[in-house]
Write a protein that holds these residues in place. Sequence first.
Motif, short mmCIF file in Angstrom:
data_model
loop_
_atom_site.label_atom_id
_atom_site.label_comp_id
_atom_site.label_asym_id
_atom_site.label_seq_id
_atom_site.Cartn_x
_atom_site.Cartn_y
_atom_site.Cartn_z
N LEU A 50 -0.45 -79.35 21.06
CA LEU A 50 -0.64 -78.93 20.34
C LEU A 50 -2.40 -79.15 20.07
CD1 LEU A 50 -0.53 -79.34 16.89
CD2 LEU A 50 -0.09 -82.05 17.30
N PHE A 51 -2.84 -80.15 21.25
CA PHE A 51 -4.49 -80.12 21.12
C PHE A 51 -4.65 -78.88 21.55
CE2 PHE A 51 -8.13 -81.18 24.09
CZ PHE A 51 -8.64 -82.00 23.36
N PHE A 52 -3.88 -77.88 22.20
CA PHE A 52 -4.96 -77.22 23.31
C PHE A 52 -5.00 -76.37 21.74
CE2 PHE A 52 -4.29 -78.95 27.16
CZ PHE A 52 -5.35 -78.55 27.72
N GLN A 53 -3.57 -76.12 20.92
CA GLN A 53 -3.18 -74.78 20.00
C GLN A 53 -4.51 -74.96 19.14
OE1 GLN A 53 -0.21 -72.52 19.10
NE2 GLN A 53 -2.07 -71.67 18.30
N LEU A 54 -5.03 -76.82 18.57
CA LEU A 54 -5.93 -77.34 17.64
C LEU A 54 -7.44 -76.92 18.33
CD1 LEU A 54 -4.10 -80.45 16.10
CD2 LEU A 54 -4.67 -78.00 15.32
N LEU A 55 -7.17 -76.84 20.15
CA LEU A 55 -8.55 -76.33 19.82
C LEU A 55 -9.01 -75.47 19.82
CD1 LEU A 55 -11.17 -77.69 21.35
CD2 LEU A 55 -10.13 -76.98 24.16
N VAL A 56 -7.99 -74.10 20.10
CA VAL A 56 -9.03 -72.78 20.63
C VAL A 56 -8.67 -72.58 18.43
CG1 VAL A 56 -6.97 -70.87 20.92
CG2 VAL A 56 -6.84 -72.19 22.44
N ASN A 57 -7.89 -72.81 17.66
CA ASN A 57 -8.26 -72.50 16.54
C ASN A 57 -9.16 -72.44 15.99
OD1 ASN A 57 -5.36 -71.57 16.97
ND2 ASN A 57 -4.21 -73.36 15.13
N GLY A 58 -10.17 -74.40 16.56
CA GLY A 58 -10.96 -74.54 16.26
C GLY A 58 -12.48 -73.38 16.28
N LEU A 59 -12.22 -73.23 17.72
CA LEU A 59 -13.11 -72.40 18.05
C LEU A 59 -12.76 -71.10 17.85
CD1 LEU A 59 -11.83 -72.67 21.96
CD2 LEU A 59 -14.26 -73.72 21.52
N ILE A 60 -11.64 -70.70 17.14
CA ILE A 60 -11.79 -69.25 16.37
C ILE A 60 -12.20 -69.53 14.86
CG2 ILE A 60 -9.98 -67.76 15.46
CD1 ILE A 60 -8.65 -67.88 17.66
N VAL A 61 -12.01 -70.14 14.27
CA VAL A 61 -12.67 -70.10 12.17
C VAL A 61 -14.36 -71.33 12.80
CG1 VAL A 61 -12.25 -72.43 11.15
CG2 VAL A 61 -9.78 -71.64 11.87
N GLY A 62 -14.18 -72.30 14.00
CA GLY A 62 -15.52 -71.90 14.52
C GLY A 62 -16.55 -71.32 14.87
N ALA A 63 -16.59 -70.31 15.28
CA ALA A 63 -17.25 -68.76 14.86
C ALA A 63 -17.05 -68.09 13.70
CB ALA A 63 -16.20 -67.59 15.58
#
Length: 295
Positions: free
Chosen positions: A3-16
């Motif tokens: 879940l942590f890595f899933q949110l981290l990847v989503n955060g980077l994509i949404v952050g872009a």
Amino acid sequence: MTLFFQLLVNGLIVGALYGVVAMSFVLIYKASRIVNFAQGEFLLIGAWTCWWLLTSWQLPFWIGFPITLAFMLVFGIVLQVVVLRPMIGEPIISVIMVTIGLSIFFQALMKWMFGVFAKPFPTIFASPTVNILGLDVQTVYVMSLVISLLIMAGFGWFFKYSRMGLAMRATAFDQQVAQSLGISVRHMFAMSWAISAMVSAVAGVTVGVVNGVSSALSFFGIKVFPAVILGGLDSVAGAVLGGLIVGVLENLAHYLDSQWLNWGNMYEIAPFYVLIVILMIKPYGLFGTKDIERV
């Protein structure tokens, strides 16, 4: 940890995606020293336009999306020429109040035209998710990441090598000097609003495909504001970095809240906590230019 890595990847994509919208804020501010509080409505108008083309005209996404971008380009120019150009020379606070008025007007107009309930986009991709290193990521987020990176690269090339980009940089640096060199400041203002509206539409369509299109989409523009302040109001690179930081931060806040805190709203408010802290410590942001005034 999954879940942590899933949110981290989503955060980077949404952050872009946040970074792209933040660049739109910066583009208008650099050209005219105006903070556009109607930026979120640009996302909303772009999303509704694309939705209407796909549902009412039954256009495929690969045709409807470019038409949406072209429409938003023209929309930005018309808006600047008709509404904002007469405000040139007026106090900055007056122009900012006009953008707030535009925000309220467009909100009401979109509700009148399309209703108040969220409406889903037609199915665009055959597979809604793709597997990246064992993590399921929304296909539209992958598309938005690719488009965001292309836009960022395009912005870098535009401001460094193109004649119009150099003219915009000169206008942002000193309008009187730019005018003395034969640069039309009015044209630069119009193009900054046009590009800002078009780029914001990319984010609007992406979020609309994932969550549906409704008036709540305009809140996305306010969520990006902490990223703009964090990076610096006049820094394009800072806007990108600020967007990535805020995107990761709000997803990590969601992780902490869901696992331990259980407060229920950290995802929404964490960026604004950062905004307050940054304004207290570095009011000009990480890369913003400090204005020194002699009294």
